[in-house]
Design a protein around this motif. Structure first.
Motif, PDB file in Angstrom:
ATOM      1  N   THR A  95      56.974  13.963  57.924  1.00 54.52           N
ATOM      2  CA  THR A  95      56.749  13.169  56.720  1.00 54.52           C
ATOM      3  C   THR A  95      55.670  13.824  55.867  1.00 54.52           C
ATOM      4  O   THR A  95      54.549  14.057  56.332  1.00 54.52           O
ATOM      5  CB  THR A  95      56.323  11.732  57.070  1.00 54.52           C
ATOM      6  OG1 THR A  95      57.348  11.138  57.880  1.00 54.52           O
ATOM      7  CG2 THR A  95      56.140  10.909  55.809  1.00 54.52           C
ATOM      8  N   LEU A  96      56.036  14.114  54.620  1.00 52.79           N
ATOM      9  CA  LEU A  96      55.084  14.677  53.664  1.00 52.79           C
ATOM     10  C   LEU A  96      54.266  13.554  53.039  1.00 52.79           C
ATOM     11  O   LEU A  96      54.772  12.462  52.808  1.00 52.79           O
ATOM     12  CB  LEU A  96      55.826  15.443  52.569  1.00 52.79           C
ATOM     13  CG  LEU A  96      56.612  16.680  53.007  1.00 52.79           C
ATOM     14  CD1 LEU A  96      57.534  17.129  51.889  1.00 52.79           C
ATOM     15  CD2 LEU A  96      55.667  17.805  53.395  1.00 52.79           C
ATOM     16  N   SER A  97      53.015  13.837  52.750  1.00 54.99           N
ATOM     17  CA  SER A  97      52.160  12.859  52.089  1.00 54.99           C
ATOM     18  C   SER A  97      51.069  13.613  51.337  1.00 54.99           C
ATOM     19  O   SER A  97      50.843  14.813  51.566  1.00 54.99           O
ATOM     20  CB  SER A  97      51.528  11.899  53.095  1.00 54.99           C
ATOM     21  OG  SER A  97      50.617  12.593  53.946  1.00 54.99           O
ATOM     22  N   VAL A 131      59.795  14.294  45.884  1.00 53.13           N
ATOM     23  CA  VAL A 131      59.232  15.349  46.728  1.00 53.13           C
ATOM     24  C   VAL A 131      58.665  16.482  45.881  1.00 53.13           C
ATOM     25  O   VAL A 131      57.623  17.060  46.210  1.00 53.13           O
ATOM     26  CB  VAL A 131      60.298  15.884  47.709  1.00 53.13           C
ATOM     27  CG1 VAL A 131      59.769  17.074  48.505  1.00 53.13           C
ATOM     28  CG2 VAL A 131      60.737  14.771  48.655  1.00 53.13           C
ATOM     29  N   THR A 132      59.320  16.815  44.779  1.00 46.19           N
ATOM     30  CA  THR A 132      58.798  17.874  43.919  1.00 46.19           C
ATOM     31  C   THR A 132      57.522  17.427  43.197  1.00 46.19           C
ATOM     32  O   THR A 132      56.655  18.251  42.881  1.00 46.19           O
ATOM     33  CB  THR A 132      59.843  18.289  42.884  1.00 46.19           C
ATOM     34  OG1 THR A 132      60.248  17.135  42.120  1.00 46.19           O
ATOM     35  CG2 THR A 132      61.063  18.895  43.558  1.00 46.19           C
ATOM     36  N   ALA A 133      57.408  16.110  42.936  1.00 45.51           N
ATOM     37  CA  ALA A 133      56.211  15.617  42.252  1.00 45.51           C
ATOM     38  C   ALA A 133      55.003  15.567  43.174  1.00 45.51           C
ATOM     39  O   ALA A 133      53.865  15.693  42.714  1.00 45.51           O
ATOM     40  CB  ALA A 133      56.479  14.229  41.683  1.00 45.51           C
ATOM     41  N   LEU A 134      55.230  15.417  44.469  1.00 40.94           N
ATOM     42  CA  LEU A 134      54.113  15.286  45.408  1.00 40.94           C
ATOM     43  C   LEU A 134      53.244  16.545  45.467  1.00 40.94           C
ATOM     44  O   LEU A 134      52.014  16.454  45.342  1.00 40.94           O
ATOM     45  CB  LEU A 134      54.645  14.921  46.790  1.00 40.94           C
ATOM     46  CG  LEU A 134      53.594  14.515  47.821  1.00 40.94           C
ATOM     47  CD1 LEU A 134      52.923  13.215  47.422  1.00 40.94           C
ATOM     48  CD2 LEU A 134      54.242  14.377  49.208  1.00 40.94           C
ATOM     49  N   PRO A 135      53.819  17.746  45.629  1.00 39.81           N
ATOM     50  CA  PRO A 135      52.974  18.950  45.623  1.00 39.81           C
ATOM     51  C   PRO A 135      52.269  19.169  44.287  1.00 39.81           C
ATOM     52  O   PRO A 135      51.147  19.682  44.253  1.00 39.81           O
ATOM     53  CB  PRO A 135      53.962  20.077  45.927  1.00 39.81           C
ATOM     54  CG  PRO A 135      55.108  19.426  46.609  1.00 39.81           C
ATOM     55  CD  PRO A 135      55.214  18.073  45.980  1.00 39.81           C
ATOM     56  N   ALA A 136      52.930  18.792  43.181  1.00 38.65           N
ATOM     57  CA  ALA A 136      52.295  18.955  41.878  1.00 38.65           C
ATOM     58  C   ALA A 136      51.048  18.085  41.779  1.00 38.65           C
ATOM     59  O   ALA A 136      50.012  18.510  41.243  1.00 38.65           O
ATOM     60  CB  ALA A 136      53.284  18.597  40.771  1.00 38.65           C
ATOM     61  N   ASP A 137      51.130  16.880  42.318  1.00 34.89           N
ATOM     62  CA  ASP A 137      49.962  15.998  42.310  1.00 34.89           C
ATOM     63  C   ASP A 137      48.854  16.563  43.187  1.00 34.89           C
ATOM     64  O   ASP A 137      47.669  16.540  42.815  1.00 34.89           O
ATOM     65  CB  ASP A 137      50.360  14.614  42.798  1.00 34.89           C
ATOM     66  CG  ASP A 137      49.168  13.682  42.928  1.00 34.89           C
ATOM     67  OD1 ASP A 137      48.569  13.346  41.899  1.00 34.89           O
ATOM     68  OD2 ASP A 137      48.820  13.317  44.069  1.00 34.89           O
ATOM     69  N   ALA A 138      49.233  17.086  44.361  1.00 38.00           N
ATOM     70  CA  ALA A 138      48.226  17.668  45.258  1.00 38.00           C
ATOM     71  C   ALA A 138      47.571  18.887  44.627  1.00 38.00           C
ATOM     72  O   ALA A 138      46.363  19.086  44.743  1.00 38.00           O
ATOM     73  CB  ALA A 138      48.875  18.039  46.590  1.00 38.00           C
ATOM     74  N   ALA A 139      48.369  19.709  43.933  1.00 34.46           N
ATOM     75  CA  ALA A 139      47.817  20.898  43.287  1.00 34.46           C
ATOM     76  C   ALA A 139      46.833  20.526  42.189  1.00 34.46           C
ATOM     77  O   ALA A 139      45.825  21.208  41.985  1.00 34.46           O
ATOM     78  CB  ALA A 139      48.946  21.755  42.724  1.00 34.46           C
ATOM     79  N   SER A 140      47.107  19.427  41.463  1.00 31.49           N
ATOM     80  CA  SER A 140      46.204  19.012  40.390  1.00 31.49           C
ATOM     81  C   SER A 140      44.844  18.607  40.929  1.00 31.49           C
ATOM     82  O   SER A 140      43.826  18.718  40.246  1.00 31.49           O
ATOM     83  CB  SER A 140      46.822  17.859  39.596  1.00 31.49           C
ATOM     84  OG  SER A 140      46.877  16.672  40.389  1.00 31.49           O
ATOM     85  N   ARG A 141      44.796  18.160  42.177  1.00 35.60           N
ATOM     86  CA  ARG A 141      43.529  17.744  42.765  1.00 35.60           C
ATOM     87  C   ARG A 141      42.639  18.938  43.101  1.00 35.60           C
ATOM     88  O   ARG A 141      41.432  18.776  43.275  1.00 35.60           O
ATOM     89  CB  ARG A 141      43.782  16.898  44.009  1.00 35.60           C
ATOM     90  CG  ARG A 141      44.485  15.581  43.700  1.00 35.60           C
ATOM     91  CD  ARG A 141      44.937  14.887  44.971  1.00 35.60           C
ATOM     92  NE  ARG A 141      45.707  13.691  44.655  1.00 35.60           N
ATOM     93  CZ  ARG A 141      45.250  12.444  44.787  1.00 35.60           C
ATOM     94  NH1 ARG A 141      44.008  12.243  45.192  1.00 35.60           N
ATOM     95  NH2 ARG A 141      46.012  11.415  44.501  1.00 35.60           N
ATOM     96  N   THR A 142      43.251  20.124  43.226  1.00 36.05           N
ATOM     97  CA  THR A 142      42.439  21.313  43.510  1.00 36.05           C
ATOM     98  C   THR A 142      41.690  21.783  42.272  1.00 36.05           C
ATOM     99  O   THR A 142      40.831  22.660  42.381  1.00 36.05           O
ATOM    100  CB  THR A 142      43.322  22.455  44.030  1.00 36.05           C
ATOM    101  OG1 THR A 142      44.238  22.862  42.987  1.00 36.05           O
ATOM    102  CG2 THR A 142      44.121  22.029  45.253  1.00 36.05           C
TER     103      THR A 142
END
Length: 208
Positions: A95-97, A131-142
């Protein structure tokens, strides 16, 4: 009894009724793969077979609820990759989160590595939008905090001295106050800052 198997263990307690001491008793031959032939000196060289792409053993399904399902199992390398980016919630389900992706980023993994794996392991299927939006959100936090490199932290004898230096026309333009008695100076500005301090009657000795 297994042919040619040892039987000198029957005096041991609990082994009275065993037909063999181990699964290898009576073993007369082993089959060597190409690597084994080379390792035992029976071949002059070894040519490994073509490497399987990560996840090539079993296609996976990426579901809109962030589950990555591999019902037929995965190659060890693929399972390790998913373990780095997702939480294993069942034998064949990860499960991705946001939390799991942030942990991967914190460990130095790149999200592009995950994207390549997911698209390559589910041929002919587009990844769900969630699922494609989840990594984009995580990347924005960096991008919320950036590392601009190291700085010199200088301590003054008292708060008055820190104020005098910070308000000086030359020295004050090269430092920032980060506390009552502390100043921060960028490495490139340190030589000029030391010169400005000298004109104020202060000396910051050069490091050997």
């Amino acid at each position: 009894m297994v042919e040619q198997a040892r039987d000198d263990f029957r005096h041991m307690w609990g082994a009275d009724w065993l037909q063999r001491l181990s699964r290898y008793d009576g073993l007369l031959a082993v089959r060597l793969n190409p690597l084994g032939v080379y390792a035992t000196g029976r071949a002059d060289d070894y040519q490994p077979g073509p490497a399987l792409a990560v996840g090539a053993q079993s296609p996976v399904r990426v579901l809109p609820n962030f589950d990555v399902v591999a019902l037929d199992g995965l190659a060890p390398a693929a399972a390790l990759l998913l373990d780095a980016f997702a939480t294993r919630s069942a034998d064949h389900v990860w499960t991705l989160s946001t939390v799991s992706l942030l942990k991967a980023l914190h460990a130095g993994r790149g999200l592009e590595e995950l994207r390549r794996f997911l698209t390559g392991s589910s041929p002919g299927e587009e990844l769900p939008q969630t699922v494609t939006a989840l990594p984009a959100d995580a990347a924005s936090r960096t991008e919320k905090v950036r590392d601009l490199g190291t700085c010199h932290l200088l301590e003054c004898v008292d708060e008055v001295q820190a104020v005098v230096i910070a308000k000086d026309r030359r020295a004050g333009a090269l430092c920032f106050r980060v506390g009552p008695r502390h100043l921060m100076v960028a490495p490139d500005d340190l030589p000029a800052f030391r010169t400005a301090l000298l004109k104020l009657g202060c000396v910051l000795p050069a490091r050997p």
